[in-house]
Design an enzyme around this catalytic site. Structure first.
Site, mmCIF file in Angstrom:
data_model
loop_
_atom_site.group_PDB
_atom_site.id
_atom_site.type_symbol
_atom_site.label_atom_id
_atom_site.label_comp_id
_atom_site.label_asym_id
_atom_site.label_seq_id
_atom_site.Cartn_x
_atom_site.Cartn_y
_atom_site.Cartn_z
ATOM 1 C CB ALA A 1 -0.921 -0.004 1.219
ATOM 2 C CB SER A 2 4.442 1.919 0.376
ATOM 3 O OG SER A 2 4.982 0.972 -0.525
ATOM 4 N NE ARG A 3 7.222 1.520 -3.827
ATOM 5 C CZ ARG A 3 7.760 0.498 -4.516
ATOM 6 N NH1 ARG A 3 7.534 0.396 -5.808
ATOM 7 N NH2 ARG A 3 8.531 -0.377 -3.921
ATOM 8 C CG ASN B 1 -1.291 -4.349 -4.581
ATOM 9 O OD1 ASN B 1 -1.528 -4.348 -5.778
ATOM 10 N ND2 ASN B 1 -0.400 -3.513 -4.027
ATOM 11 C CB SER C 1 -0.272 -10.097 -13.640
ATOM 12 O OG SER C 1 0.184 -9.488 -14.830
ATOM 13 C CE1 TYR D 1 4.870 -9.453 -11.348
ATOM 14 C CE2 TYR D 1 4.017 -9.915 -13.548
ATOM 15 C CZ TYR D 1 3.935 -9.240 -12.338
ATOM 16 O OH TYR D 1 2.884 -8.356 -12.117
ATOM 17 C CE LYS E 1 1.906 -10.663 -9.669
ATOM 18 N NZ LYS E 1 1.232 -10.141 -8.467
#
Ligand code: NAP
Length: 257
Positions: free
Chosen positions: A23-25, A96, A148, A161, A165
């Site tokens: 949640a930082s960005r 997330n 994704s 990745y 996902k």
């Protein structure tokens, strides 16, 4: 015939306790703002405490800043204990937080593979495992796994990745059928290319831009607010009969060929 529930109530999160990781960005910061605007109080999780505090300052309801490294095995239990103590549990979890370690598969270090899996898959599972029991006991919960579009299709130079996902989609389906009888839904949100720190260098590459714009039917990159509607659907009472699904929000990227 029953009376239709008002649209406002379907998406109303007043009094719900939400957790958003990463949640930082980027997408996570926006997700926290959307849940807050719908009435939830939101606990913000990521490593960067200062950025979490900046995001918390934009929220209207009560919030919690919980700095944590989700790659560490003990983090989930610690977070769950703190949430129990501070808020008595969690109703909505948005998993997330994520990272990518791009590069040719033949040269991909095992450590990079492990780093990606530790956050994108194991961290997602362990936090879900620790927060779900309270939801199951209370008979209501919403769990959103951020996968994704690359969980559905392959991409060169992204073996770890894409694997992580894609695995998230299987995890989503398994948890969904296990917990559906107890009122807890589990769904994946699959963004296409969204302009955030994670992909900003790639999106700035003119060759990648040309290739991507041939494929994205809407004809532009996504921005975090493009995910608001799907996120709110999956986090709210509106999705009571929707579980185990992957909602793809990609401007038409994987619809064509
Ligand atoms: P971003 O701007 O790079 O944000 C990633 C977030 O994850 C940050 O808040 C970061 O916070 C957090 N994070 C990373 N490692 C962590 C760790 N070990 N412990 C705790 N938090 C950690 O990327 P984004 O685009 O918003 O990505 C959010 C999610 O969307 C990811 O799961 C990503 O795979 C997915 N996604 C993105 C796109 C895209 O095009 N942007 C497309 C499809 C899916 P700290 O650094 O503060 O810890």
């Amino acid at each position: 015939m029953t009376t239709a529930t008002s649209p406002a109530r379907l998406f109303d999160l007043t009094g719900r306790r939400a957790v958003v990781t990463g949640a930082s960005r980027g997408i996570g910061a926006r997700a926290a703002q959307v849940l807050d605007a719908a009435g939830a109080k939101v606990a913000l999780v990521a490593r960067d405490k200062n950025r979490l505090q900046d995001v918390a300052a934009t929220l209207g309801n009560e919030s919690l800043v919980l700095p944590a490294d989700l790659s560490l095995p003990d983090t989930a239990e610690r977070l769950a204990a703190e949430l129990d103590e501070r808020w008595g549990g969690t109703d909505i979890l948005v998993n997330n937080a994520g990272l990518s370690r791009p590069g040719p598969a033949t040269a991909l270090p095992t450590k990079d593979w492990d780093d990606v899996m530790a956050v994108n898959l194991r961290g997602m599972f362990t936090l879900t495992r620790c927060l779900a029991p309270g939801m199951l006991d209370r008979g209501w919960g919403r769990i959103v796994m951020v996968s994704s579009a690359l969980g559905l299709v392959g991409e060169a130079q992204a073996a770890a990745y894409v694997s992580s996902k894609s695995a998230v989609l299987g995890l989503t389906r398994s948890l969904a059928v296990e917990w559906a009888p107890k009122g807890v839904t589990v769904n994946s949100l699959c963004p296409g290319w969204v302009d955030t720190d994670m992909v900003s260098d790639l999106l700035a590459d003119p060759r990648f831009h040309r290739r991507a714009m041939r494929r994205i039917a809407v004809g532009r990159w996504g921005e975090p607010p493009d995910l608001d509607g799907a996120l709110l659907l999956l986090a709210s009472p509106a999705s009571a009969y929707l579980t185990g699904q992957a909602i793809v929000v990609d401007g038409g990227l994987v619809a064509g060929w």
